[in-house]
Design a protein around this motif. Sequence first.
Motif, PDB file in Angstrom:
ATOM      1  N   GLY B  62       0.796  -1.227   0.000  1.00  0.00           N
ATOM      2  CA  GLY B  62       0.000   0.000   0.000  1.00  0.00           C
ATOM      3  C   GLY B  62       0.825   1.272   0.000  1.00  0.00           C
ATOM      4  O   GLY B  62       0.319   2.355  -0.247  1.00  0.00           O
ATOM      5  N   LYS B  71       3.111  -7.579  10.920  1.00  0.00           N
ATOM      6  CA  LYS B  71       1.886  -6.837  11.232  1.00  0.00           C
ATOM      7  C   LYS B  71       0.805  -7.782  11.763  1.00  0.00           C
ATOM      8  O   LYS B  71       0.149  -7.488  12.755  1.00  0.00           O
ATOM      9  N   ASN B 214      -4.580  -4.232   5.407  1.00  0.00           N
ATOM     10  CA  ASN B 214      -3.563  -4.381   4.365  1.00  0.00           C
ATOM     11  C   ASN B 214      -4.113  -3.894   3.032  1.00  0.00           C
ATOM     12  O   ASN B 214      -5.318  -3.831   2.818  1.00  0.00           O
ATOM     13  N   ASN B 215      -3.175  -3.626   2.148  1.00  0.00           N
ATOM     14  CA  ASN B 215      -3.509  -3.250   0.784  1.00  0.00           C
ATOM     15  C   ASN B 215      -4.027  -4.468  -0.005  1.00  0.00           C
ATOM     16  O   ASN B 215      -3.698  -5.614   0.304  1.00  0.00           O
ATOM     17  N   THR B 218      -1.427  -6.824  -1.297  1.00  0.00           N
ATOM     18  CA  THR B 218      -0.839  -7.615  -0.220  1.00  0.00           C
ATOM     19  C   THR B 218      -1.682  -8.871   0.018  1.00  0.00           C
ATOM     20  O   THR B 218      -1.163  -9.985   0.070  1.00  0.00           O
TER      21      THR B 218
HETATM   22  C1  LIG Z   1      -2.329  10.023   2.737  1.00  0.00           C
HETATM   23  C2  LIG Z   1      -2.205   8.543   2.649  1.00  0.00           C
HETATM   24  C3  LIG Z   1      -2.858   7.840   1.644  1.00  0.00           C
HETATM   25  C4  LIG Z   1      -2.776   6.460   1.555  1.00  0.00           C
HETATM   26  N1  LIG Z   1      -3.436   5.828   0.542  1.00  0.00           N
HETATM   27  C5  LIG Z   1      -3.384   4.462   0.471  1.00  0.00           C
HETATM   28  C6  LIG Z   1      -4.101   3.759  -0.532  1.00  0.00           C
HETATM   29  O1  LIG Z   1      -4.772   4.357  -1.375  1.00  0.00           O
HETATM   30  N2  LIG Z   1      -4.035   2.404  -0.548  1.00  0.00           N
HETATM   31  C7  LIG Z   1      -3.310   1.707   0.388  1.00  0.00           C
HETATM   32  O2  LIG Z   1      -3.308   0.487   0.350  1.00  0.00           O
HETATM   33  N3  LIG Z   1      -2.612   2.350   1.329  1.00  0.00           N
HETATM   34  C8  LIG Z   1      -2.640   3.701   1.409  1.00  0.00           C
HETATM   35  N4  LIG Z   1      -1.949   4.337   2.411  1.00  0.00           N
HETATM   36  C9  LIG Z   1      -1.193   3.504   3.376  1.00  0.00           C
HETATM   37  C10 LIG Z   1      -2.105   2.965   4.459  1.00  0.00           C
HETATM   38  O3  LIG Z   1      -2.190   3.915   5.505  1.00  0.00           O
HETATM   39  C11 LIG Z   1      -1.585   1.660   5.051  1.00  0.00           C
HETATM   40  O4  LIG Z   1      -0.253   1.824   5.381  1.00  0.00           O
HETATM   41  C12 LIG Z   1      -1.714   0.473   4.131  1.00  0.00           C
HETATM   42  O5  LIG Z   1      -3.018   0.316   3.664  1.00  0.00           O
HETATM   43  C13 LIG Z   1      -1.287  -0.773   4.866  1.00  0.00           C
HETATM   44  O6  LIG Z   1      -1.335  -1.898   4.014  1.00  0.00           O
HETATM   45  P1  LIG Z   1      -0.011  -2.687   3.601  1.00  0.00           P
HETATM   46  O7  LIG Z   1       0.789  -2.913   4.847  1.00  0.00           O
HETATM   47  O8  LIG Z   1      -0.498  -3.935   3.003  1.00  0.00           O
HETATM   48  O9  LIG Z   1       0.715  -1.814   2.646  1.00  0.00           O
HETATM   49  C14 LIG Z   1      -2.010   5.740   2.497  1.00  0.00           C
HETATM   50  C15 LIG Z   1      -1.337   6.435   3.498  1.00  0.00           C
HETATM   51  C16 LIG Z   1      -1.430   7.816   3.579  1.00  0.00           C
HETATM   52  C17 LIG Z   1      -0.696   8.530   4.677  1.00  0.00           C
END
Ligand SMILES: Cc1cc2nc3c(=O)[nH]c(=O)nc-3n(C[C@H](O)[C@H](O)[C@H](O)COP(=O)(O)O)c2cc1C
Lengths: 167, 443
Positions: B62, B71, B214-215, B218
């Motif tokens: 993400g 996590k 999670n994204n 992921t």
């Molecule tokens: C402003 C901002 C926008 C974000 N946009 C997304 C997004 O569109 N999709 C996403 O998966 N994570 C986004 N994130 C990160 C998420 O906060 C989060 O870290 C993530 O979803 C965790 O999933 P992962 O560990 O599988 O990457 C964004 C973070 C910030 C600060």
Amino acid sequence: MNTQNTLLSPELSAEALKKIDREVAKYPADQKQSAVMAALVIAQDEKGWLSKETIAAVAGYLGMPPIAAYEVASFYNMYDLQPVGRYKLTVCTNLPCALSGGVHAADYVKEKLGIDFNETTPDGKFTLKEGECMGACGDAPVMLVNNKRMCSFMLPEQIDALLAECK
Amino acid sequence: MALIDTINPLLTTGWARGDAGWSLKDYEARGGYAQLKRVLSSKMTQDDLIAEVKKSVLRGRGGAGFPTGLKWSFMPKAAPEKYVVCNTDEGEPGTFKDRDLLRFDPHSTIEGMIIAGYAVGAKRGYNYIHGEIFEIYQRFEEALDQARAAGYLGNNILGSDFSFDLFAHHGWGAYICGEETGLLESIEGKKGQPRYKPPFPANFGLYGKPTTINNTETFAAIPFILGMGAEAYLNLGKPNNGGTKLFSVSGHVNRPGNYEVPMGTPFAKLLEMAGGMRGGRKLKAVIPGGSSAPVLPADVMMDCTMDYDSIAKAGSMLGSGAVIVMDETVCMVKALERLSYFYYEESCGQCTPCREGSGWLYRVVHRIEHGQGRAEDLDLLNRVTDNMMGKTICALADAAAFPVRSFIKHFKSEFEYHIENKKCLVDPEVQKMGSGFFKAGAA
Ligand SMILES: Cc1cc2nc3c(=O)[nH]c(=O)nc-3n(C[C@H](O)[C@H](O)[C@H](O)COP(=O)(O)O)c2cc1C
Ligand code: SF4
Ligand code: FES
């Protein structure tokens, strides 16, 4: 639930309320408010836009304070708190799209319709909006018709065809 | 856009038939849901499952690249009510992979989420889907119905004692809901304003309950990792950067689209897969990880490989894997102006440094672009970013600051030229031609 239904009947159709019920069922029983975003979309689809009265009706149906629903309606970009044309066109002009003509596509629509962003044609047919990234940058230029239909690769010819198809 | 080219397809194996290959039958024919069946029938322990994910070195797709297994291990064991949440709010400019994942192969994400639910002991999940992609939301709901009908979702899945149900929540246009705690607020039916952290979602998440978020990519990787084994998955990439990754390539290439390649693939190879530079023009700059990542000049980028470590070493971030390619027809001041407008527009306004700072950044870059810049403006911009970074509730303020600092750092002379000459260094006619919107000669 029944008394609320009758209270609301002039506001939202039974069909809309049924759709809202389906959304409510996705969340734990004590978390009806989670359905407010979907309920506002359903209401907007039915009414064309969200008046204060419509928002209050949605809030009443979900048992939440009207101000809480209004906060949601005013926070998210795709809710229309003012009347819009029959076709709301949202053109993405963010950088990745702009590199492939997003801004030029918006300019082209502006010229064709004689309106700027956030304006509606005098016949009430089209409203034009500037959009942020729609997560479709590989298909640039992209535009959204009435929030739900995504149109890809919108070069002049495709834009002409889309405008002609909107009756 | 369906699949064009790939190296070592995993996530994209189901994309080959475009819109014709997404349904449950197709997914099962490709071996789909076999991993869920194996986990349930072998009564795999939660610890073993999490250990396997850790071993794969799958890092969150993400943006932050946080190790997924780690996590999951933060989830308290004993809590009676827990949630798994998928982030398909994909609003980071340049990113369009999660949309295609749900369009062409929604069941891999569903299977990944069910397995995650098993691993962390959650009985319920939500997938938060970006507002602008209604058709994809509809498809995902259809896929959920299929999975429910087949007994992959619901009570006592496949006759086991594990129950899990999953629902889709549709966003409605707010970039900040991509931030995980803003997203949770949004599911709760509120404004999507991020929460203070700690507490982290693993302790205080959706409805105040422990939550793993999670994204999409992921989750989608999980069935493939279990299918091939964690070690084989890790070895596809390079140490500390396991597996394959989807890259969304946009901008000035001949074939914009999603490309799945092993971590560590040279950028030059990715560029070649995307058909090379449009019109054979010269590469000027690349934003390698979504608009929030610092921009890199062409020569630096050409030496990078596509993985977390290489891009970080070059001074940027792999982020969401959105590769925004810019050629010599781009005015860097104008490009930055558009990005700065985006962050200003999307700041949720809770924190003063972000709310005020993002407005300052936009207005100052805007005045430079429009010939009203002042000699001291570049210092001013850097000072404003100093007062934003690390001083806010969420990382949007940093995301607004990175482009400003990096554009000025790497393309300073272009900004100075603008301020002195009150016009673009790149001829406006050349800029206009770069987009490909106008047929040659018709412009
Ligand atoms: C402003 C901002 C926008 C974000 N946009 C997304 C997004 O569109 N999709 C996403 O998966 N994570 C986004 N994130 C990160 C998420 O906060 C989060 O870290 C993530 O979803 C965790 O999933 P992962 O560990 O599988 O990457 C964004 C973070 C910030 C600060
Ligand atoms: S940093 Fe910006 S977007 Fe994030 S919480 Fe603060 S004001 Fe909102
Ligand atoms: S920038 Fe337009 S869809 Fe992403």
